[in-house]
Motif scaffolding. Structure first.
Motif, PDB file in Angstrom:
ATOM      1  N   THR A 132      43.617 -11.031 -17.108  1.00  0.00           N
ATOM      2  CA  THR A 132      44.984 -10.608 -17.412  1.00  0.00           C
ATOM      3  C   THR A 132      45.718 -10.164 -16.150  1.00  0.00           C
ATOM      4  OG1 THR A 132      44.296  -9.880 -19.620  1.00  0.00           O
ATOM      5  CG2 THR A 132      46.387  -9.037 -18.797  1.00  0.00           C
ATOM      6  N   ILE A 133      45.015  -9.443 -15.270  1.00  0.00           N
ATOM      7  CA  ILE A 133      45.623  -9.041 -13.991  1.00  0.00           C
ATOM      8  C   ILE A 133      46.029 -10.275 -13.183  1.00  0.00           C
ATOM      9  CG2 ILE A 133      45.191  -7.903 -11.780  1.00  0.00           C
ATOM     10  CD1 ILE A 133      43.362  -5.959 -13.217  1.00  0.00           C
ATOM     11  N   GLY A 134      45.144 -11.275 -13.168  1.00  0.00           N
ATOM     12  CA  GLY A 134      45.456 -12.498 -12.434  1.00  0.00           C
ATOM     13  C   GLY A 134      46.673 -13.220 -12.995  1.00  0.00           C
ATOM     14  N   ILE A 163      39.858 -11.943  -8.736  1.00  0.00           N
ATOM     15  CA  ILE A 163      41.284 -11.991  -9.059  1.00  0.00           C
ATOM     16  C   ILE A 163      41.916 -13.076  -8.196  1.00  0.00           C
ATOM     17  CG2 ILE A 163      43.471 -10.736  -9.005  1.00  0.00           C
ATOM     18  CD1 ILE A 163      41.945  -8.173  -9.455  1.00  0.00           C
ATOM     19  N   ASN A 164      42.527 -14.064  -8.840  1.00  0.00           N
ATOM     20  CA  ASN A 164      43.131 -15.176  -8.129  1.00  0.00           C
ATOM     21  C   ASN A 164      44.651 -15.067  -8.146  1.00  0.00           C
ATOM     22  OD1 ASN A 164      40.782 -16.802  -7.390  1.00  0.00           O
ATOM     23  ND2 ASN A 164      40.513 -17.088  -9.584  1.00  0.00           N
ATOM     24  N   ALA A 165      45.264 -15.367  -7.024  1.00  0.00           N
ATOM     25  CA  ALA A 165      46.723 -15.392  -6.931  1.00  0.00           C
ATOM     26  C   ALA A 165      47.213 -16.747  -7.405  1.00  0.00           C
ATOM     27  CB  ALA A 165      47.170 -15.133  -5.494  1.00  0.00           C
ATOM     28  N   SER A 166      47.777 -16.778  -8.626  1.00  0.00           N
ATOM     29  CA  SER A 166      48.267 -18.019  -9.245  1.00  0.00           C
ATOM     30  C   SER A 166      47.176 -19.073  -9.335  1.00  0.00           C
ATOM     31  CB  SER A 166      49.476 -18.566  -8.470  1.00  0.00           C
ATOM     32  OG  SER A 166      50.559 -17.685  -8.541  1.00  0.00           O
ATOM     33  N   LYS A 167      45.931 -18.640  -9.529  1.00  0.00           N
ATOM     34  CA  LYS A 167      44.767 -19.539  -9.667  1.00  0.00           C
ATOM     35  C   LYS A 167      44.559 -20.410  -8.432  1.00  0.00           C
ATOM     36  CE  LYS A 167      45.188 -19.824 -14.707  1.00  0.00           C
ATOM     37  NZ  LYS A 167      45.293 -20.711 -15.886  1.00  0.00           N
ATOM     38  N   LEU A 168      45.107 -19.983  -7.291  1.00  0.00           N
ATOM     39  CA  LEU A 168      44.995 -20.770  -6.062  1.00  0.00           C
ATOM     40  C   LEU A 168      44.207 -20.051  -4.982  1.00  0.00           C
ATOM     41  CD1 LEU A 168      48.679 -22.097  -5.805  1.00  0.00           C
ATOM     42  CD2 LEU A 168      46.676 -23.336  -6.626  1.00  0.00           C
ATOM     43  N   ILE A 169      44.526 -18.776  -4.764  1.00  0.00           N
ATOM     44  CA  ILE A 169      43.942 -18.035  -3.642  1.00  0.00           C
ATOM     45  C   ILE A 169      43.212 -16.817  -4.178  1.00  0.00           C
ATOM     46  CG2 ILE A 169      44.420 -16.834  -1.477  1.00  0.00           C
ATOM     47  CD1 ILE A 169      46.982 -18.432  -1.255  1.00  0.00           C
ATOM     48  N   PRO A 170      41.932 -16.655  -3.863  1.00  0.00           N
ATOM     49  CA  PRO A 170      41.222 -15.433  -4.268  1.00  0.00           C
ATOM     50  C   PRO A 170      41.700 -14.232  -3.469  1.00  0.00           C
ATOM     51  CG  PRO A 170      39.808 -16.799  -2.889  1.00  0.00           C
ATOM     52  CD  PRO A 170      41.051 -17.604  -3.148  1.00  0.00           C
ATOM     53  N   VAL A 171      41.879 -13.120  -4.138  1.00  0.00           N
ATOM     54  CA  VAL A 171      42.295 -11.889  -3.469  1.00  0.00           C
ATOM     55  C   VAL A 171      41.044 -11.227  -2.910  1.00  0.00           C
ATOM     56  CG1 VAL A 171      43.510  -9.691  -3.724  1.00  0.00           C
ATOM     57  CG2 VAL A 171      44.204 -11.667  -5.094  1.00  0.00           C
ATOM     58  N   SER A 172      40.790 -11.421  -1.629  1.00  0.00           N
ATOM     59  CA  SER A 172      39.564 -10.927  -1.010  1.00  0.00           C
ATOM     60  C   SER A 172      39.811 -10.706   0.480  1.00  0.00           C
ATOM     61  CB  SER A 172      38.420 -11.929  -1.213  1.00  0.00           C
ATOM     62  OG  SER A 172      38.718 -13.159  -0.565  1.00  0.00           O
ATOM     63  N   MET A 173      38.833 -10.101   1.134  1.00  0.00           N
ATOM     64  CA  MET A 173      38.943  -9.859   2.565  1.00  0.00           C
ATOM     65  C   MET A 173      38.911 -11.162   3.352  1.00  0.00           C
ATOM     66  SD  MET A 173      39.466  -6.703   2.896  1.00  0.00           S
ATOM     67  CE  MET A 173      39.401  -6.702   4.687  1.00  0.00           C
ATOM     68  N   THR A 174      38.267 -12.185   2.800  1.00  0.00           N
ATOM     69  CA  THR A 174      38.290 -13.496   3.451  1.00  0.00           C
ATOM     70  C   THR A 174      39.710 -14.037   3.509  1.00  0.00           C
ATOM     71  OG1 THR A 174      36.053 -13.966   2.654  1.00  0.00           O
ATOM     72  CG2 THR A 174      37.378 -15.835   3.367  1.00  0.00           C
ATOM     73  N   THR A 175      40.447 -13.873   2.413  1.00  0.00           N
ATOM     74  CA  THR A 175      41.849 -14.293   2.389  1.00  0.00           C
ATOM     75  C   THR A 175      42.672 -13.467   3.358  1.00  0.00           C
ATOM     76  OG1 THR A 175      41.633 -14.940   0.063  1.00  0.00           O
ATOM     77  CG2 THR A 175      43.857 -14.612   0.906  1.00  0.00           C
ATOM     78  N   PHE A 176      42.391 -12.169   3.450  1.00  0.00           N
ATOM     79  CA  PHE A 176      43.107 -11.312   4.394  1.00  0.00           C
ATOM     80  C   PHE A 176      42.919 -11.802   5.823  1.00  0.00           C
ATOM     81  CE2 PHE A 176      42.962  -7.664   7.325  1.00  0.00           C
ATOM     82  CZ  PHE A 176      44.254  -7.186   7.173  1.00  0.00           C
ATOM     83  N   ARG A 177      41.693 -12.157   6.178  1.00  0.00           N
ATOM     84  CA  ARG A 177      41.438 -12.653   7.537  1.00  0.00           C
ATOM     85  C   ARG A 177      42.164 -13.982   7.774  1.00  0.00           C
ATOM     86  NH1 ARG A 177      36.277 -10.296   6.415  1.00  0.00           N
ATOM     87  NH2 ARG A 177      35.542 -12.251   5.481  1.00  0.00           N
ATOM     88  N   LYS A 178      42.200 -14.852   6.763  1.00  0.00           N
ATOM     89  CA  LYS A 178      42.900 -16.129   6.915  1.00  0.00           C
ATOM     90  C   LYS A 178      44.406 -15.922   7.080  1.00  0.00           C
ATOM     91  CE  LYS A 178      39.577 -18.967   4.361  1.00  0.00           C
ATOM     92  NZ  LYS A 178      39.359 -19.830   3.152  1.00  0.00           N
ATOM     93  N   VAL A 179      44.961 -15.019   6.262  1.00  0.00           N
ATOM     94  CA  VAL A 179      46.397 -14.745   6.359  1.00  0.00           C
ATOM     95  C   VAL A 179      46.741 -14.173   7.727  1.00  0.00           C
ATOM     96  CG1 VAL A 179      48.275 -13.317   5.464  1.00  0.00           C
ATOM     97  CG2 VAL A 179      46.726 -14.461   3.875  1.00  0.00           C
ATOM     98  N   MET A 180      45.938 -13.237   8.210  1.00  0.00           N
ATOM     99  CA  MET A 180      46.207 -12.647   9.521  1.00  0.00           C
ATOM    100  C   MET A 180      46.025 -13.676  10.629  1.00  0.00           C
ATOM    101  SD  MET A 180      47.239  -9.718   8.791  1.00  0.00           S
ATOM    102  CE  MET A 180      47.449  -9.201  10.484  1.00  0.00           C
ATOM    103  N   ASN A 181      45.086 -14.593  10.439  1.00  0.00           N
ATOM    104  CA  ASN A 181      44.871 -15.646  11.427  1.00  0.00           C
ATOM    105  C   ASN A 181      46.097 -16.559  11.526  1.00  0.00           C
ATOM    106  OD1 ASN A 181      43.535 -17.302  13.300  1.00  0.00           O
ATOM    107  ND2 ASN A 181      42.723 -18.614  11.671  1.00  0.00           N
ATOM    108  N   TRP A 182      46.611 -16.986  10.352  1.00  0.00           N
ATOM    109  CA  TRP A 182      47.806 -17.831  10.360  1.00  0.00           C
ATOM    110  C   TRP A 182      49.021 -17.066  10.858  1.00  0.00           C
ATOM    111  CZ3 TRP A 182      47.959 -22.894  10.122  1.00  0.00           C
ATOM    112  CH2 TRP A 182      46.902 -23.578   9.532  1.00  0.00           C
ATOM    113  N   THR A 183      49.080 -15.773  10.554  1.00  0.00           N
ATOM    114  CA  THR A 183      50.181 -14.949  11.038  1.00  0.00           C
ATOM    115  C   THR A 183      50.169 -14.863  12.564  1.00  0.00           C
ATOM    116  OG1 THR A 183      50.146 -13.627   9.012  1.00  0.00           O
ATOM    117  CG2 THR A 183      51.237 -12.670  10.913  1.00  0.00           C
ATOM    118  N   TYR A 184      48.990 -14.697  13.122  1.00  0.00           N
ATOM    119  CA  TYR A 184      48.886 -14.637  14.588  1.00  0.00           C
ATOM    120  C   TYR A 184      49.283 -15.972  15.217  1.00  0.00           C
ATOM    121  CZ  TYR A 184      46.879 -14.472  19.247  1.00  0.00           C
ATOM    122  OH  TYR A 184      46.708 -14.540  20.598  1.00  0.00           O
TER     123      TYR A 184
END
Length: 230
Positions: free
Chosen positions: A94-96, A198-219
């Motif tokens: 439901t949260i997802g 917990i998946n963001a729109s069933k596409l991206i898992p909300v996890s520290m791995t995603t955080f590292r990927k987002v920060m990598n693309w941001t850099y």
């Protein structure tokens, strides 16, 4: 939103001043409420997982203390824990569904904001003469990164707690159970092999791995924009 084209002597000027005073606190309050709402739901999920883990461990303690026979302890507590576990899975789904689109949009917008704010931070001329501007921009940048980190951290904790349930149940002395109870144990253990995520729109898992990927693309985006600025 500054309404600089209105005459200061006009009849509506007082109303515009009142609006200018109120809209920022109202927007900030709404944003904070929307942001902390999903954190509250994630914390609720984590607390319920802790309760479930404790209940599974309590079955083992009853057997170790000799207060209850192993089959009786498993039969009395296992069904209640299964119902609790199913409710937690449904709550996570439901949260997802409720916040998945918001989380995905937040990831994209936040990464863009962090990237452009970092470029602005390094574009300030004479940093020593603009200390307050540096502090404000750095504070804003820090807040945006922390908000992204908290979402991913809570998502990772939920996944780890879900995996811990399997390990806790597996440590129960299930070999000594009756045949029908063993079947219940195996069914639960097999169904719980899927990670609680917990998946963001069933596409991206909300996890520290995603955080590292987002920060990598941001850099990477920051490096490109900073190079273009030079």
């Amino acid at each position: 939103m500054d309404f600089i084209f209105f005459d200061a002597d006009g009849r509506y000027f007082n109303f515009l001043c009142l609006y200018q005073i109120l809209y920022k606190p109202v927007i900030l309050t709404i944003f904070s409420a929307m942001q902390t709402m999903r954190w509250a739901f994630m914390l609720c999920t984590i607390s319920q997982l802790d309760v479930l883990i404790y209940n599974f461990e309590n079955m083992k303690e009853l057997v170790k203390a000799g207060n209850c026979e192993i089959n009786e302890a498993f039969k009395d507590g296992f069904k209640k824990n299964i119902v609790h576990h199913c409710a937690i899975i449904q709550f996570v789904n439901t949260i997802g569904r409720a916040f998945g689109g918001q989380i995905l949009l937040f990831f994209m917008i936040n990464s863009f904001i962090i990237c452009t704010t970092a470029v602005q931070f390094f574009s300030i001329p004479n940093p020593l003469n603009n200390i307050m501007e540096l502090v404000w921009i750095f504070g804003f940048l820090f807040i945006m990164i922390i908000m992204l980190y908290i979402d991913c951290y809570f998502g990772t904790i939920i996944t780890e707690k879900g995996s811990q349930i399997s390990m806790t149940v597996y440590c129960f002395p299930w070999i000594d159970l009756k045949q029908d109870l063993k079947k219940q144990f195996i069914i639960f253990f097999v169904r719980n092999q899927q990670d609680l995520v917990i998946n963001a729109s069933k596409l991206i898992p909300v996890s520290m791995t995603t955080f590292r990927k987002v920060m990598n693309w941001t850099y990477k985006g920051f490096a490109v924009l900073n190079q273009m600025r030079k």
